[in-house]
Design a protein around this motif. Structure first.
Motif: not given
Ligand SMILES: Cc1ncc(COP(=O)(O)O)c(C=O)c1O
Length: 468
Positions: A38-47
């Motif tokens: 799975e390609v994890m591309a972005e993140a913010e805070g707890v997400y």
């Protein structure tokens, strides 16, 4: 920067490139070539967001490391600012940089009393390898060259270099690879859930402490250099030892002149409500603490091996005129990593993130414990923001499912389909989220786990793998 621009990602293309060329850590090649990643591309805070824009609560903090949460502008700025000032300089022999010096002093300030000296690396395995090399050097300098053996524990995890994996006590992780022969000796795991039926926790603790003393005597104290232990075992199953275990094992080590290494790669930097867990949570003072992961909250790689004054005083005596302390890495004390470490500590202190974990951690523990009414949940354990659910086929006998059932993986996939990432470790599901998680996120995680475990139970009954 546009924070969420999912149009920029071609998921199929990335998936194929990754599958064809990237050898991942801990890969199950039986499924990798079909499933890929799975390609994890972005993140913010707890997400975190995958490359298609699906959002997940990150129940695992990346890999026990994103303690302050994702997308902190001030971290990004501290890193960029340092890269512009001086992106790198050697810290070999009489050279340093401002962040390397500042962070060393700050680590000495927040570490337990006499751990005033820091050796930097770039990961937890390297921090543990460094601890062993320095301990061997220390005993050589003291004229005790036979004192080389290492005692570690079954279920302990210390990393994946040759030496760190030799200290790791998870048999599953050793399959097919070689280990340093004769150097490391494992004693049983202090896992109270697996103690003999009818045995009290105190009696179990006494037995596990005696295991250490007996092992030292069996090997000969003159041959034993050190005992390495995580305050709470992480990858081996989030195992909190019985009360008094660490204090008592440290006393045994002191009695026989054995150095204690507290591997705080996971427990450090707030995960159980303190910068380091050894002293405030477990009431013992190790000779060495190793740290990584949360030291920069995963923004850039860094590790630290913190040494006591006593060890430093021995290793810092020159062997001969002009002789060097020949241990070190190109990226020891990397200025960008150290700048990130300083900013990370500043944020943890300013926002009292340790206090937040101490306040909300018990709620997390209580909410997770409500899952114990489910038929396959045998144990729920951990501390603060380091927790785990143990799934068993039979709660009475604590018998496990056949590994082929992949119960942890099944539950993790159900959770992910519902927007929460939990980590499968064999039959366990592990939680180590960012430390900024609030009660509402915890409720969502626990409700999602309940639905997912129930769904996995239903699958097993349907597939004839469990009677229910
Ligand atoms: C307790 C502990 N020690 C050491 C390590 C190794 O750290 P790294 O993977 O950064 O080398 C880990 C990694 O998970 C760990 O959990």
């Amino acid at each position: 920067m546009e924070r969420t621009n999912f149009a920029a990602y071609d998921t199929d293309d990335l998936w194929r490139k990754d599958r064809d060329h990237y050898i991942h850590p801990w890969t199950n090649f039986a499924t990798f070539k079909d499933r890929g990643s799975e390609v994890m591309a972005e993140a913010e805070g707890v997400y975190v967001y995958n490359s298609d824009g699906d959002r997940f609560i990150d129940g695992i903090g990346g890999l026990w490391c994103v303690n302050i949460g994702y997308g902190r502008d001030e971290m990004a700025e501290a890193i960029a600012d340092q890269a512009r000032r001086i992106c790198y300089y050697s810290t070999f022999t009489n050279l340093t940089t401002p962040p390397a010096a500042e962070l060393a002093a700050k680590l000495a300030e927040i570490a337990p009393a006499n751990l005033n000296h820091v050796f930097y690396g770039t990961g937890g395995s390297m921090a543990n390898d460094t601890a062993i090399r320095i301990i061997h050097f220390y005993f050589n300098r003291l004229g005790k060259p036979a004192k080389k053996k290492i005692i570690a524990r079954v279920d302990g995890y210390h990393g994946s270099t040759y030496l760190a994996m030799s200290m790791t006590g998870v048999a599953f992780d050793h399959q097919g690879f070689d280990l340093a022969p004769g150097l490391v000796h494992h004693i049983p795991s202090p896992n109270p859930y697996r103690r003999a039926q009818g045995m009290s926790v105190d009696a179990f603790r006494d037995e596990k402490v005696a295991d250490l003393e007996n092992k030292i005597l069996e090997l000969g104290p003159e041959n034993v250099a050190c005992f390495i232990a995580e305050p709470i075992m992480g990858a081996g199953g989030v195992i909190v030892p019985p009360p008094g275990y660490h204090k008592r094992t440290a006393e045994v080590c002191r009695k026989y002149g054995v150095i204690t290494i507290s591997d705080e790669v996971v427990t450090g930097f707030g995960r159980v409500g303190h910068f380091f867990a050894s002293e405030p949570v477990f009431d013992f003072a190790p000779d060495i603490i190793t740290a990584a992961k949360g030291i920069t909250s995963g923004y850039v790689p860094l590790s630290a091996t913190l040494l006591s004054d006593e060890i430093y005083d021995v290793i810092s005596v020159p062997q001969a005129k002009g002789a060097l302390f020949t241990h070190g890495f190109t990226y020891s004390g990397h200025p960008v990593s150290c700048a990130a470490g300083l900013k990370n500590i500043e944020i943890i202190e300013r926002e009292d993130i340790c206090g937040h974990v101490r306040e909300v951690g018990p709620y997390f523990e209580q909410r997770l414990a409500t899952l114990l009414d489910l038929p396959i949940v045998g144990d729920v354990r951990g501390k603060g923001f380091m927790l785990c659910v143990e799934n068993v086929a039979d709660k009475e006998t604590k018998a496990l499912f056949d590994p082929g059932v992949d119960i942890g993986g099944r539950i993790a996939r159900h959770c992910q389909a519902r927007g929460v990432i939990v980590r499968p470790v064999a039959h366990l599901n592990v939680l180590s989220p960012p430390l900024i998680l609030e009660r509402g996120h915890i409720d969502t995680i626990v409700e999602t786990l309940r639905e997912s475990i129930t769904a996995a139970q239903d699958d097993l009954v349907r597939e004839g793998l469990w009677k229910g």
